[in-house]
Structures are given as structure tokens and as C-alpha cells.
Design a protein around this motif. Structure first.
Motif, short mmCIF file in Angstrom:
data_model
loop_
_atom_site.label_atom_id
_atom_site.label_comp_id
_atom_site.label_asym_id
_atom_site.label_seq_id
_atom_site.Cartn_x
_atom_site.Cartn_y
_atom_site.Cartn_z
N TYR A 1 0.83 -1.20 0.00
CA TYR A 1 0.00 0.00 0.00
C TYR A 1 0.86 1.25 0.00
CZ TYR A 1 -3.34 3.52 1.49
OH TYR A 1 -4.10 4.65 1.57
N GLY A 2 2.01 1.25 0.66
CA GLY A 2 2.87 2.43 0.73
C GLY A 2 3.41 2.84 -0.62
N VAL A 3 3.82 1.87 -1.43
CA VAL A 3 4.36 2.16 -2.77
C VAL A 3 3.25 2.71 -3.66
CG1 VAL A 3 5.37 1.13 -4.84
CG2 VAL A 3 6.20 0.46 -2.59
N GLU A 4 2.08 2.11 -3.58
CA GLU A 4 0.95 2.55 -4.39
C GLU A 4 0.53 3.98 -4.00
OE1 GLU A 4 -3.58 1.17 -4.91
OE2 GLU A 4 -2.08 -0.42 -5.16
N SER A 5 0.53 4.25 -2.73
CA SER A 5 0.19 5.59 -2.24
C SER A 5 1.22 6.63 -2.71
CB SER A 5 0.12 5.59 -0.72
OG SER A 5 -0.08 6.88 -0.23
N ALA A 6 2.49 6.26 -2.64
CA ALA A 6 3.55 7.17 -3.09
C ALA A 6 3.45 7.41 -4.59
CB ALA A 6 4.93 6.59 -2.74
N LEU A 7 3.12 6.36 -5.34
CA LEU A 7 2.97 6.50 -6.79
C LEU A 7 1.78 7.40 -7.13
CD1 LEU A 7 3.99 5.67 -9.56
CD2 LEU A 7 2.54 3.65 -9.42
N GLN A 8 0.68 7.23 -6.44
CA GLN A 8 -0.50 8.07 -6.66
C GLN A 8 -0.18 9.53 -6.33
OE1 GLN A 8 -3.42 7.46 -8.03
NE2 GLN A 8 -4.19 9.53 -7.65
N SER A 9 0.48 9.74 -5.22
CA SER A 9 0.87 11.08 -4.82
C SER A 9 1.80 11.73 -5.84
CB SER A 9 1.54 11.02 -3.44
OG SER A 9 1.94 12.29 -3.04
N SER B 1 2.01 10.96 -9.03
CA SER B 1 1.24 11.21 -10.24
C SER B 1 0.44 12.50 -10.12
CB SER B 1 0.29 10.05 -10.53
OG SER B 1 1.01 8.88 -10.79
N GLU B 2 -0.19 12.70 -8.96
CA GLU B 2 -0.95 13.92 -8.73
C GLU B 2 -0.03 15.15 -8.76
OE1 GLU B 2 -2.94 13.19 -5.04
OE2 GLU B 2 -4.36 11.77 -5.96
N PHE B 3 1.16 15.00 -8.17
CA PHE B 3 2.12 16.10 -8.18
C PHE B 3 2.52 16.46 -9.61
CE2 PHE B 3 6.72 16.94 -8.63
CZ PHE B 3 6.73 18.26 -8.19
N ILE B 4 2.84 15.46 -10.42
CA ILE B 4 3.28 15.71 -11.79
C ILE B 4 2.16 16.34 -12.60
CG2 ILE B 4 3.99 14.60 -13.95
CD1 ILE B 4 5.73 12.75 -12.21
N GLU B 5 0.93 15.89 -12.39
CA GLU B 5 -0.20 16.50 -13.10
C GLU B 5 -0.36 17.96 -12.70
OE1 GLU B 5 -5.00 15.95 -13.60
OE2 GLU B 5 -3.80 14.23 -13.00
N ALA B 6 -0.29 18.25 -11.41
CA ALA B 6 -0.40 19.63 -10.94
C ALA B 6 0.75 20.48 -11.48
CB ALA B 6 -0.43 19.68 -9.42
#
Length: 172
Positions: free
Chosen positions: A1-9, A11-16
Motif C-alpha cells: 500500500y505504501g508504494v501505491e500511495s507514493a505512486l499516486q501522490s 502522479s498527482e504532483f506531476i499532473e499539478a
């Protein structure tokens, strides 16, 4: 779950980050994501831009990296606390994405400046005859309103003014 959460975060950062249109807003997005003070410095060490918390409140890891191969600018990042480490993949990804976005924004600014210069030269020399082309050029440098409401006055060079003056005196 930690890796998936970091990846999602990440991705959101790069989009922003990619939706930012100015250097200051790109730095602010990165400062929030990295929980750090971020500064851009020139080759003489002068601070050009800064974002994030005041450096006095930062006690974490410091990192300095060059912005890019052709650039004389550098990034200085000072994290608020020790976690996470700049060696962590999401942090490296964020720093790489920030560097790319800043380089992209710099290239865009250079291209706009070049377009402004060409447009000004066309206006000053009178080398345009298509108002639609002029409107498109103004739109490219983020001045579409100017294209709709502006009036252009072409000032002739001094040699042409002297010819007009001589003709005027002859006509008298």
C-alpha cells in the motif's frame, strides 16, 4: 500500500506541476509536495525565485542540483524535516519533474520573447499586410485582446520623413 500511495501522490504532483504556467507557481507546487524551501539561484549565487516555508524553519536534508545542461541556474532544496530522504524514488521523481517543468517554462519564455521581437520588428518596419496573421502572432504571445482593440501607427524612418518633408515643401 505504501508504494501505491507514493505512486499516486507522485502522479498527482506531476499532473499539478505540468498545469503550472509560471515559474513561481511550479516552485510552490513542488515546495508543498516536497515539504521544503526551494530556491533558484543564478551562477553568482543570487536568489532569483523562492517558494515554500522560510528556510529558518527547515532542519532537514539540503540538496543542490543544476537545473540543466545549458542552464547556469541551480535548485537549492532544504526540507523541513528529515523524512523522506532525497534518495527516495518519489523525491527524485519530483525533483526531476520540477527541473523539466522549469526548463520547459524557460524555453517557452524564450520563444515568446523571440516572437515579441519579430512582431515588433514587423510593426516598426511595416512588413505586414494581413491583419489575421497579426492577430495570430499577438495571440501566441498572450496578447489576444490587444489584437482586437489596438490601432497600429507605423513611424517612418528619418530618411522617409525627410523625403515627405521635402515633398511637402515642394507642394507649397
Amino acid at each position: 500500500y505504501g508504494v501505491e500511495s507514493a505512486l499516486q501522490s507522485s502522479s498527482e504532483f506531476i499532473e499539478a506541476l505540468t498545469n503550472t504556467g509560471e515559474i513561481d507557481s511550479a516552485l510552490e507546487v513542488a515546495a508543498v509536495f516536497l515539504n521544503a524551501n526551494i530556491e533558484i539561484h543564478d551562477s553568482r549565487g543570487r536568489t532569483l525565485h523562492t517558494a515554500g516555508p522560510d528556510e529558518i524553519g527547515c532542519s532537514g536534508t539540503r540538496l543542490t542540483c543544476e537545473l540543466g545542461n545549458r542552464s547556469a541556474l541551480s535548485l537549492r532544496i532544504h526540507q523541513v524535516d528529515m523524512e523522506p530522504s532525497p534518495a527516495d524514488t518519489p523525491i527524485r521523481l519530483a525533483i526531476g519533474a520540477l527541473r523539466l517543468q522549469l526548463l520547459r517554462l524557460g524555453e517557452r519564455a524564450e520563444a515568446r520573447e523571440e516572437l515579441r521581437g519579430e512582431l515588433l520588428e514587423s510593426l516598426l518596419t511595416g512588413r505586414f499586410n494581413d491583419s489575421e496573421h497579426l492577430r495570430r502572432r499577438l495571440s501566441l504571445i498572450s496578447r489576444p485582446n490587444l489584437a482586437e482593440s489596438a490601432r497600429v501607427i507605423v513611424v517612418e524612418p528619418l530618411a522617409a520623413a525627410n523625403r515627405l518633408s521635402a515633398r511637402f515643401h515642394t507642394d507649397l
